[in-house]
Enzyme design. Structure first.
Site, PDB file in Angstrom:
ATOM      1  N   GLN A 189       7.318   1.205   4.979  1.00  0.00           N
ATOM      2  CA  GLN A 189       8.581   0.631   4.160  1.00  0.00           C
ATOM      3  C   GLN A 189       9.822   1.946   4.656  1.00  0.00           C
ATOM      4  OE1 GLN A 189       6.521   1.150   0.161  1.00  0.00           O
ATOM      5  NE2 GLN A 189       8.815   0.282  -0.238  1.00  0.00           N
ATOM      6  N   GLY A 243      10.966   0.616  -3.341  1.00  0.00           N
ATOM      7  CA  GLY A 243      10.371  -0.780  -3.881  1.00  0.00           C
ATOM      8  C   GLY A 243       9.805  -1.862  -2.867  1.00  0.00           C
ATOM      9  N   LYS A 301      -3.325   5.453  -3.463  1.00  0.00           N
ATOM     10  CA  LYS A 301      -4.050   4.770  -4.289  1.00  0.00           C
ATOM     11  C   LYS A 301      -5.164   3.915  -4.149  1.00  0.00           C
ATOM     12  CE  LYS A 301      -3.528   2.321  -8.737  1.00  0.00           C
ATOM     13  NZ  LYS A 301      -2.718   1.545  -9.568  1.00  0.00           N
ATOM     14  N   LYS A 308      -4.459  -0.211 -12.987  1.00  0.00           N
ATOM     15  CA  LYS A 308      -3.534   0.890 -13.168  1.00  0.00           C
ATOM     16  C   LYS A 308      -3.715   2.079 -13.709  1.00  0.00           C
ATOM     17  CE  LYS A 308      -0.215  -2.317 -11.631  1.00  0.00           C
ATOM     18  NZ  LYS A 308       0.157  -1.968 -10.092  1.00  0.00           N
ATOM     19  N   ASN A 360       0.917  -1.040   0.084  1.00  0.00           N
ATOM     20  CA  ASN A 360      -0.006  -0.060  -0.036  1.00  0.00           C
ATOM     21  C   ASN A 360       0.802   1.329   0.124  1.00  0.00           C
ATOM     22  OD1 ASN A 360      -2.804   1.496   0.241  1.00  0.00           O
ATOM     23  ND2 ASN A 360      -2.112   1.801   2.497  1.00  0.00           N
ATOM     24  N   GLY A 361       1.917   1.194  -0.689  1.00  0.00           N
ATOM     25  CA  GLY A 361       2.986   2.386  -0.690  1.00  0.00           C
ATOM     26  C   GLY A 361       2.664   3.444  -1.839  1.00  0.00           C
TER      27      GLY A 361
END
Length: 509
Positions: A191, A223, A128, A397, A115-116
């Site tokens: 992250q 990433g 997003k 996307k 969920n980054g």
């Protein structure tokens, strides 16, 4: 300073000590980077400093490896097709059926969503996962509904874990309050935050640890391969193992096909302990739309993920070929928690570095050093690929993807989208919406209602086009409004194998 280093480098080459000089240069760069990181740490105190210190340990490791890299990470000649039994067809896994005690397996599972990411590519601010995709439900709403449905159906306790980034953490935590009364325990961890590197000097562009002003562009989340270190560092990994959890199911939060599959879970937990699979990658058959997706290969006796970035230029067309590399990675992964802990403590997780060049708003060229979660497959024991139906890969996307999942091609049940039985062929239509539809808000204003797409094969829309209510699209439909023209598709229209171009306006009188 940098020019001096270059001059010294060429002096060294001229003197014949090329290898030694390159090593000296690497050591100099590494030592300069370490000094800059210490300076950055000194600009803050307390918790922020401690978190950054942990993050920087991971960054130092990836930077060290980046300086060591010589040429492509794979030798093309060594690539082999994976052995037959290393990629199992899903049907074979499902044919084993399910045990009576499904709940026992589910209670060993944790669902992790990546969920980054921000919604910027679709013109949205914030995470997003908070974009509405179906009946006012966001990606996060659908995920919570899916897991809550599992927990209620089987009387289990499957938790949801969100791996946030510094971009999404604050907004996500605010929204989590709305799920307080749902039957899902939700955990989050962050992250790492790594410094972007100036492409010329190979030093950080930030001057302090803050995220404001000029420094805001100086940081990036490295990433989804960062999941292993950040999950371990957060303490959540140990906490879940202590609760008796054994596997995580990891997927991108924007992949609406990535629901918990009971057959794959049963396959994992029913293996004898010595042969237990520590890593499953769900792959699916490649189509021409997926030619850039990573694929599984056999390399030096191990199952390994091959990404397009690792392919030598001369072999890129071969990599994209649907005949040689028939499957691609969906990024739906099932991973043993105990194995993550063991490998993390042994510092034995090996992932190729992805060098991602960026240009900042002021024009400065920087690089980001990243890793991908699936690249760690070669570090785990008894790794396996499972060739799953395409329905488990439904990423959103773009607004073209959004149109598909909002349409009557899919029905929504307990947070899961399933293809309508009225659709006569299992593949989804190929949809290409032009630049006038890129941003979600603008896209929504161009459809009074989502068209009937049950019999659609292909849709291309370009230019200033709007759709009235109850439009039906069948076969191949191409709608092109040239620059300065506008096309309004009237309410109730049925377009079957049609090309519409020119100017068509319907005005109120």
């Amino acid at each position: 300073n940098f020019v001096r280093k270059i001059i010294n480098y060429y002096k060294g080459v001229a003197n014949g000590g090329m290898a030694q000089f390159q090593e000296m240069m690497r050591q100099q760069l590494e030592s300069s980077m370490h000094a800059e990181l210490e300076k950055l740490l000194d600009t803050s105190t307390g918790a922020e400093r401690e978190v950054s210190k942990k993050d920087f340990e991971g960054f130092k490791n990836i930077f060290h490896r980046f300086l060591q890299v010589k040429g492509p990470s794979v030798e093309w000649i060594k690539i082999q097709r994976p052995p037959e039994d290393s990629i199992q067809p899903y049907d074979k896994i499902a044919a084993r059926g399910l045990p009576d005690n499904v709940a026992d397996s589910l209670n060993k599972l944790v669902v992790v969503k990546l969920n980054g990411g921000l919604g910027t590519s679709m013109g949205c601010k914030g995470p997003k996962s908070l974009i509405s995709v179906r009946n006012e439900n966001t990606f996060l709403d659908l995920t919570v509904q899916q897991i809550e449905h599992l927990n209620k159906t089987y009387n289990t306790d499957v938790p949801l874990v969100l791996m946030n980034s510094f971009n999404t953490d604050e907004d996500t935590k605010k929204i989590l309050q709305k799920y307080t009364h749902h039957r899902v325990k939700i955990h989050t961890f962050n992250q790492s935050r790594y410094p972007r590197i100036n492409k010329e000097s190979l030093l950080p562009v930030s001057t302090n640890l803050s995220m404001t002003g000029q420094n805001s562009e100086g940081w990036y989340p490295p990433g989804h391969g960062d999941i292993y270190a950040s999950f371990h560092n957060s303490g959540l990994l140990d906490q879940l193992i202590a609760q008796g959890k054994e596997y995580i199911f990891v997927s991108n939060i924007d992949n609406l096909g990535a629901t918990v599959d009971l057959h794959i879970l049963h396959h994992l937990v029913s293996q004898p302990n010595g042969k237990r699979c520590e890593f499953v990658m769900e792959v699916t058959d490649k189509t021409r739309a997926d030619v850039k997706g990573g694929t599984l290969i056999q390399y030096e006796g191990k199952l390994r993920l091959l990404e397009i970035a690792q392919v030598p230029k001369a072999h890129v067309d071969e990599f994209k070929s649907v005949s040689k590399f028939k499957i691609f990675n969906t990024n739906n992964l099932w991973i043993s928690l105990a194995a993550i802990k063991r490998l993390q403590e042994q510092k034995a997780i090996d992932m190729e570095i992805i060098v991602n060049p960026k240009t900042l708003d002021g024009g400065q060229n920087v690089v980001q050093l990243e890793t991908a979660v699936g690249a760690a497959i070669k570090s785990f024991d008894n790794a396996l690929g499972i060739n799953v139906p395409r329905s488990r890969f439904l990423p959103v996307k773009t607004t073209s993807d959004l149109l598909l999942v909002m349409s009557n091609l899919y029905s929504l049940d307990a947070g899961s989208l399933t293809m309508s039985p009225k659709r006569e062929f299992p593949t989804t239509p190929h949809v290409k919406l032009g630049s006038s539809f890129t941003k979600v808000q603008e896209y929504l204003t161009r459809f009074e209602s989502i068209p009937d797409m049950l019999e659609l094969d292909h849709l291309t829309v370009s230019g200033d086009v709007t759709f009235g209510k109850n439009v039906s699209l069948k076969g191949t439909v191409i709608i092109i409004a040239n620059h300065g023209d506008r096309i309004d598709i009237p309410a109730g229209s049925m377009l079957e194998n049609k090309i519409v171009s020119g100017n068509l306006r319907i005005l109120d009188h």
